[in-house]
Scaffold this active site. Structure first.
Site, mmCIF file in Angstrom:
data_model
loop_
_atom_site.group_PDB
_atom_site.id
_atom_site.type_symbol
_atom_site.label_atom_id
_atom_site.label_comp_id
_atom_site.label_asym_id
_atom_site.label_seq_id
_atom_site.Cartn_x
_atom_site.Cartn_y
_atom_site.Cartn_z
ATOM 1 N N TYR A 73 0.885 -1.097 -0.070
ATOM 2 C CA TYR A 73 0.060 0.021 0.240
ATOM 3 C C TYR A 73 0.817 1.427 -0.055
ATOM 4 C CZ TYR A 73 -4.047 3.177 0.866
ATOM 5 O OH TYR A 73 -4.777 4.159 0.616
ATOM 6 N N PHE A 125 -7.959 21.193 -24.762
ATOM 7 C CA PHE A 125 -8.331 19.681 -24.774
ATOM 8 C C PHE A 125 -9.418 19.700 -24.054
ATOM 9 C CE2 PHE A 125 -8.100 15.364 -23.578
ATOM 10 C CZ PHE A 125 -8.495 14.876 -24.647
ATOM 11 N N THR A 126 -10.136 18.684 -24.142
ATOM 12 C CA THR A 126 -11.572 18.461 -23.564
ATOM 13 C C THR A 126 -11.239 18.213 -21.920
ATOM 14 O OG1 THR A 126 -11.323 16.061 -23.973
ATOM 15 C CG2 THR A 126 -12.701 17.343 -25.291
ATOM 16 N N ASP A 216 1.433 20.264 -20.674
ATOM 17 C CA ASP A 216 0.541 18.977 -21.070
ATOM 18 C C ASP A 216 1.403 17.991 -21.828
ATOM 19 O OD1 ASP A 216 -0.943 16.838 -21.779
ATOM 20 O OD2 ASP A 216 -2.825 18.022 -22.249
ATOM 21 N N LYS A 259 -0.298 7.546 -23.161
ATOM 22 C CA LYS A 259 0.027 7.583 -24.528
ATOM 23 C C LYS A 259 1.706 7.483 -24.700
ATOM 24 C CE LYS A 259 -3.832 9.979 -24.627
ATOM 25 N NZ LYS A 259 -4.655 10.232 -23.140
ATOM 26 N N ARG A 383 -13.964 14.764 -33.721
ATOM 27 C CA ARG A 383 -13.168 16.014 -32.807
ATOM 28 C C ARG A 383 -13.675 17.278 -33.619
ATOM 29 N NH1 ARG A 383 -10.590 13.926 -27.977
ATOM 30 N NH2 ARG A 383 -12.959 14.051 -27.929
ATOM 31 N N PHE A 450 -19.220 14.220 -25.541
ATOM 32 C CA PHE A 450 -18.961 13.303 -26.839
ATOM 33 C C PHE A 450 -18.808 11.998 -26.354
ATOM 34 C CE2 PHE A 450 -14.601 12.932 -25.283
ATOM 35 C CZ PHE A 450 -14.416 14.227 -24.499
HETATM 36 N N1 F0G Z 1 -4.267 15.814 -22.602
HETATM 37 C C1 F0G Z 1 -4.038 15.619 -23.803
HETATM 38 C C2 F0G Z 1 -3.485 16.309 -24.695
HETATM 39 C C3 F0G Z 1 -4.946 14.279 -24.141
HETATM 40 O O1 F0G Z 1 -4.896 13.735 -25.378
HETATM 41 C C4 F0G Z 1 -5.469 13.477 -23.064
HETATM 42 C C5 F0G Z 1 -6.356 12.369 -23.301
HETATM 43 C C6 F0G Z 1 -5.503 14.075 -21.535
HETATM 44 C C7 F0G Z 1 -4.777 15.299 -21.484
HETATM 45 C C8 F0G Z 1 -6.238 13.360 -20.596
HETATM 46 O O2 F0G Z 1 -5.580 12.159 -20.210
HETATM 47 O O3 F0G Z 1 -7.200 10.349 -20.598
HETATM 48 O O4 F0G Z 1 -5.218 9.855 -19.604
HETATM 49 O O5 F0G Z 1 -6.956 11.176 -18.623
HETATM 50 N N2 F0G Z 1 -6.625 12.052 -24.485
HETATM 51 C C9 F0G Z 1 -7.442 10.871 -24.996
HETATM 52 C C10 F0G Z 1 -7.466 10.935 -26.308
HETATM 53 C C11 F0G Z 1 -8.748 10.517 -24.009
HETATM 54 O O6 F0G Z 1 -8.428 9.870 -26.866
HETATM 55 O O7 F0G Z 1 -7.062 11.867 -26.926
HETATM 56 P P1 F0G Z 1 -6.253 10.724 -19.578
#
Ligand code: F0G
Length: 468
Positions: A73, A125-126, A216, A259, A383, A450
């Site tokens: 843990y 970014f979303t 990021d 990624k 997108r 989305f």
């Molecule tokens: N920043 C970027 C540029 C991303 O592309 C993502 C995730 C995140 C932050 C968030 O990271 O998913 O680990 O919580 N992108 C995925 C995509 C979901 O399909 O582009 P996460």
């Protein structure tokens, strides 16, 4: 002499069979999924290009690391391995682990943002913008104009327009800007990179005004490759050296390990400031877990630590970028409108030009992603207007200039033959584009719609013969 033919810098040891479906079956599947590719079951997909997130193939070295998972843990051995890897490759002093990127975004935004502030960034970014707004900030786009033009061939389309940043500082005051959010590369612009010069200039400008710069870092290795390829003075530098220099212009970063880091889950927040680190340790226990696991199992941390060393291998990243470009160039040759130059993690179809008969309010990118699935079982992602969501103050739809479908390539998973199949299908859909009609939205969640939105075609689509 530049090599014309290239191949995967690895060989295949384990395979995962994939199944094909008929077009008739796919008609039913896409209808059941409300024409949203996020809602299709994985088993119903032939080639899955929804995302490059958490979909990488791990190496034998990473798989063997799973067996030495120390599932304590607190104070797991694997945490120390991960912490060491992050410090060594990214160069930050402190690291807080999280279950994935948005976990790190939550920590950073909660700690640094106060209400009625502004967070400038090189395109939204979303999830990143969600956390910024959720904590009371307004996101301000400071990317260069070329980024919003799918046909503009700027080598570093992710760059910050320094005058836009300066204007914001002049307008609202530096004390109203908790940090600048700099994505390397820029996902929503088409996986476009930021130049080293631009990172240096952003940092210089922010230093003058005492503003922090938070990267990021999600796809920073891809960014490093573009710098090596395109920026004067970096041709003979290794990816590892370039990555290190990039982060010398940041005060910290959020990272989605899913990624670049070649793993299926994981992330972190890294920084140089001791107080920010202390606060992140206080908060991580609320949302993620102990500061020595942050929501990851010991084995996940070991796989990520090993992935971090593999991701800066020059041959690996060269192949990755070239594989994406291989697909992009096939489409360009056939006249399919895509975002140019081809970016790091995906080929982005320009749905505005592809389906010029469908207005943006009828969700052309959503329709196009559904059409590609229908044609061949290849899954990609909207997108555009759906992903952009609604403005937090007025509730109106954002109307992004870019209305795209992302055809995203997972790392080390598919071969060039898969890319040929994907190209053939998209070209077939392009030839039949007039048969595709607009959509209406029948369900949307109040945030990040989305992921779960549902649609229906406004009028029936004419049939065409799919490629598979
Ligand atoms: N920043 C970027 C540029 C991303 O592309 C993502 C995730 C995140 C932050 C968030 O990271 O998913 O680990 O919580 N992108 C995925 C995509 C979901 O399909 O582009 P996460």
């Amino acid at each position: 002499m530049a090599k014309k033919v290239f191949a995967e810098p690895y060989r295949i040891k384990v395979v995962e069979p994939i199944e094909m479906t008929t077009q008739e079956e796919r008609h039913q599947y896409i209808k059941d999924a409300g024409y949203n590719t996020f809602l299709i079951n994985s088993k119903q997909v032939y080639i899955d290009l929804l995302t490059d997130s958490g979909t990488s193939a791990m190496s034998d070295n990473q798989w063997s690391g799973l067996m030495i998972g120390d599932e304590a843990y607190a104070g797991s051995e694997n945490w120390f391995a991960l912490e060491k890897a992050v410090k060594e490759i990214y160069g930050f002093k402190y690291v807080t682990p999280t279950h994935q990127g948005r976990g790190a975004e939550n920590l950073l935004s909660t700690i640094m943002i106060t209400p009625d502030t502004y967070v400038p960034g090189n395109m939204y970014f979303t999830t990143t913008r969600f956390h910024q707004e959720h904590n009371g900030a307004t996101f301000v786009d400071i990317i260069i104009d070329e980024a919003h033009d799918s046909a503009a061939r700027h080598p570093f389309k992710g760059n910050v327009d320094l005058s836009k940043l300066q204007n914001l500082i002049d307008k609202v005051g530096a004390d109203k800007i908790p940090y600048v959010s700099l994505a390397v590369t820029v996902n929503m612009a088409g996986g476009q990179p930021v130049s080293m010069e631009n990172m240096r200039q952003v940092k210089e400008l922010c230093n003058k005004h005492n503003i922090s710069v938070m990267f990021d870092a999600t796809r920073c290795v891809e960014n490093a490759y573009f710098i090596q390829e395109r920026e004067a003075g970096y041709t003979n530098k290794s990816i590892k050296e370039i990555v290190k220099e990039m982060f010398s212009y940041a005060d910290g970063c959020t990272m989605s390990g899913k990624k670049d880091c070649l793993v299926n889950i994981g992330g972190f927040l890294a920084m140089n400031d001791e107080e920010l680190y202390r606060k992140s340790c206080e908060l991580v226990v609320v949302y993620e877990g102990m500061p020595s696991y942050g929501g990851m199992a010991g084995r996940d941390m070991e796989a990520m630590a090993r992935g971090i060393y593999e991701m800066v291998d020059d041959d690996y990243i060269e192949h990755r970028i070239k594989q994406v470009r291989y697909l992009g160039e096939k489409l360009i040759e056939a006249g399919v409108p895509v975002v140019e130059p081809i970016g790091g993690h995906a080929v982005f179809l320009d749905a505005r030009r592809f389906l010029s008969h469908i207005p943006q309010e009828q969700f052309p990118a959503q329709a196009l992603a559904a059409a590609v699935y229908l044609d061949s079982g290849v899954r990609c992602m909207e997108r555009g207007i759906v992903s952009a969501g609604r403005k937090k103050d007025t509730g109106e739809n954002y109307m992004p200039k870019l209305e795209l479908v992302r055809v995203t390539i997972p790392r080390r998973v598919y071969t060039l033959s898969h890319m040929d199949v994907v190209a053939e299908s998209i070209i077939n859909v392009f030839r039949n584009r007039d048969k595709i009609k607009g959509m209406k939205l029948v369900y949307e969640a109040p945030q990040l719609r989305f992921f779960t939105a549902r649609f229906e075609p406004l009028e029936p689509w004419k049939e065409w013969e799919g490629t598979i």
